[in-house]
Design a protein around this motif. Structure first.
Motif, PDB file in Angstrom:
ATOM      1  N   ASP A 205      36.753   2.329  51.805  1.00 64.91           N
ATOM      2  CA  ASP A 205      36.059   2.158  53.079  1.00 64.91           C
ATOM      3  C   ASP A 205      35.727   3.537  53.626  1.00 64.91           C
ATOM      4  O   ASP A 205      36.506   4.486  53.464  1.00 64.91           O
ATOM      5  CB  ASP A 205      36.955   1.396  54.058  1.00 64.91           C
ATOM      6  CG  ASP A 205      36.185   0.807  55.233  1.00 64.91           C
ATOM      7  OD1 ASP A 205      35.183   1.425  55.642  1.00 64.91           O
ATOM      8  OD2 ASP A 205      36.577  -0.258  55.740  1.00 64.91           O
ATOM      9  N   PRO A 209      40.759   1.421  57.730  1.00 66.21           N
ATOM     10  CA  PRO A 209      40.803  -0.017  58.003  1.00 66.21           C
ATOM     11  C   PRO A 209      41.891  -0.415  58.991  1.00 66.21           C
ATOM     12  O   PRO A 209      41.863  -1.507  59.536  1.00 66.21           O
ATOM     13  CB  PRO A 209      41.068  -0.620  56.624  1.00 66.21           C
ATOM     14  CG  PRO A 209      41.854   0.444  55.917  1.00 66.21           C
ATOM     15  CD  PRO A 209      41.310   1.761  56.407  1.00 66.21           C
ATOM     16  N   ALA A 213      46.079   4.692  58.134  1.00 67.62           N
ATOM     17  CA  ALA A 213      45.485   4.736  56.802  1.00 67.62           C
ATOM     18  C   ALA A 213      45.237   6.185  56.398  1.00 67.62           C
ATOM     19  O   ALA A 213      44.917   7.033  57.216  1.00 67.62           O
ATOM     20  CB  ALA A 213      44.172   3.951  56.780  1.00 67.62           C
ATOM     21  N   VAL A 240      41.143   0.556  50.238  1.00 67.78           N
ATOM     22  CA  VAL A 240      41.517  -0.672  50.933  1.00 67.78           C
ATOM     23  C   VAL A 240      41.901  -1.796  49.977  1.00 67.78           C
ATOM     24  O   VAL A 240      42.512  -2.775  50.394  1.00 67.78           O
ATOM     25  CB  VAL A 240      40.376  -1.157  51.859  1.00 67.78           C
ATOM     26  CG1 VAL A 240      40.134  -0.161  52.980  1.00 67.78           C
ATOM     27  CG2 VAL A 240      39.096  -1.389  51.077  1.00 67.78           C
ATOM     28  N   ALA A 264      44.742  -3.206  52.620  1.00 64.98           N
ATOM     29  CA  ALA A 264      44.517  -3.140  54.060  1.00 64.98           C
ATOM     30  C   ALA A 264      44.844  -4.442  54.780  1.00 64.98           C
ATOM     31  O   ALA A 264      44.763  -4.496  56.006  1.00 64.98           O
ATOM     32  CB  ALA A 264      43.056  -2.754  54.337  1.00 64.98           C
ATOM     33  N   GLN A 379      34.296  -6.406  52.051  1.00 60.52           N
ATOM     34  CA  GLN A 379      35.295  -6.527  50.992  1.00 60.52           C
ATOM     35  C   GLN A 379      34.892  -7.566  49.952  1.00 60.52           C
ATOM     36  O   GLN A 379      35.047  -7.348  48.745  1.00 60.52           O
ATOM     37  CB  GLN A 379      36.651  -6.879  51.606  1.00 60.52           C
ATOM     38  CG  GLN A 379      37.234  -5.774  52.479  1.00 60.52           C
ATOM     39  CD  GLN A 379      38.391  -6.253  53.337  1.00 60.52           C
ATOM     40  OE1 GLN A 379      38.588  -7.454  53.541  1.00 60.52           O
ATOM     41  NE2 GLN A 379      39.155  -5.312  53.874  1.00 60.52           N
TER      42      GLN A 379
END
Length: 395
Positions: A205, A209, A213, A240, A264, A379
């Motif tokens: 990403d 997320p 992170a 992620v 994530a 995703q």
């Protein structure tokens, strides 16, 4: 003057303002007939101030303005009419703040309205139906939101991916803009990277997320530190999810087996009361700042694991079969359905039987993609892209 007439006049006013001042295309009319899509606000916009300053809607009382915008949001339930909701949010700051309050996330409304909706989990009690068009010549993949139940409609453009072959891996650059698919663009939102054999993939990403992170060091992030590129470069590459395809010892006689570990998304997200992280803003130029994200502490450790639903062998058809409920019409090794794996730590139950993502072929270069909570459109699209890649050791 009736309230319906007021809203009608207001929409016309919004349309004229947007045509004069928005740096965005609203409605139909791209380069070719086959590429007719609806584009909404995907980047920060500038407004033609003079046009709005003389509008009769500029000085509406806040209570009346909220009531009008509330009725517009409620009445425009699907695309392409829902473009008026996106247009309202770009009129001025007060309109934008009200629309941000009124427009619910896809988890609650089942609607995709703004670009950030593509990073938010899908609905819990329904699915969002999309489809992917592949361009073999340009090595691009366009994701559209289905406007009707028909599998042949034009749809609303959501995302695009471009395949980039490298010596040791393959990258799929994912963007909000079909005309700008570079990693240095503000429309870049992430990528998919495979290993040499095409058996392992990592989804990145462009922004964190969830809180805490960590960013993966890459050439683009190093250049940001050295100030050698535009300051509007994406925030970074945050891993992620990773996807693994098992080696297929049966060759073409057996279906693919895949597993997706969603780093994530906590494993507890699919349980009653579970929560998945929800991004609320798209960052474009600040590597150190974090977006506003709903991520509750105290959830069970470990990410959600998804596995493909095992097909059954049909003796009469002599092939492996899955029930796609009419959404897939062509047999292909790329077709799959993903469900939550019992390995998440909970007992196998009804939540583990729900299909979270299904992908299948309906034409030579046309595929359906249906997803639901707790994964997002971004995703889901990245996972489906992994199915397109050639897998030397899996088939």
């Amino acid at each position: 003057m009736s309230f319906r007439s007021i809203i009608h006049d207001m929409r016309e006013e919004i349309g004229s303002i947007s045509k004069k001042g928005f740096e965005v295309k609203l409605g139909y009319g791209l380069k070719s007939k086959s590429h007719r899509v609806v584009q909404d606000v995907c980047i920060p916009m500038t407004i033609h101030i003079d046009a709005f300053k003389h509008s009769c809607w500029a000085n509406l009382p806040p209570e009346l303005l909220r009531d009008v915008l509330m009725r517009i949001e409620a009445s425009e339930s699907s695309w392409p009419p829902r473009k008026h909701v996106a247009a309202c949010s770009g009129v001025c700051r007060s309109w934008r703040e009200i629309m941000k309050e009124l427009v619910k996330t896809p988890e609650l409304s089942g609607k995709i309205t703004f670009p950030i909706s593509l990073k938010q989990p899908g609905p819990r009690d329904s699915i969002i139906q999309c489809f992917i068009k592949r361009n073999r010549t340009a090595q691009t993949y366009h994701l559209y939101l289905g406007l009707t139940q028909a599998l042949t409609d034009n749809g609303k453009f959501l995302l695009v991916a471009r395949k980039c072959r490298r010596t040791t891996c393959t990258d799929y650059i994912i963007s909000l803009d079909a005309d700008d698919m570079s990693k240095g663009s503000i429309t870049y939102i992430g990528k998919l990277r495979s290993n040499f054999l095409g058996t392992k993939f990592m989804i990145y990403d462009s922004q964190p997320p969830h809180a805490g992170a960590t960013v993966t060091k890459s050439r683009s992030t190093r250049l940001v530190g050295l100030k050698q590129v535009s300051p509007r470069v994406p925030a970074g590459n945050y891993p992620v999810a990773h996807i693994t395809y098992e080696l297929n010892v049966l060759g073409s006689r057996g279906p693919r087996r895949m597993q997706c570990s969603m780093n994530a998304i906590p494993a507890s997200a699919i349980e009653p009361g579970g929560v998945a992280p929800t991004q609320t803003d798209i960052l474009v130029n600040n590597l150190d700042s974090l977006p506003s994200i709903r991520f509750l502490a105290g959830q069970k450790a470990g990410g959600l694991v998804l596995k493909n639903k095992s097909p059954r062998w049909h003796e009469q058809l002599q092939c492996w079969c899955l029930n796609f409920r009419g959404r897939v019409t062509v047999a292909s090794v790329k077709n799959f359905q993903l469900v939550a794996s019992p390995e998440n730590g909970a007992q196998a139950g009804q939540e583990h039987e729900k299909v979270i993502l299904q992908f299948g072929k309906i034409g030579k270069d046309l595929f359906t993609m249906d997803f639901r909570y707790p994964i997002s459109a971004f995703q889901a699209f990245a996972i489906c892209l992994s199915s397109f890649d050639t897998k030397i050791a899996c088939e």
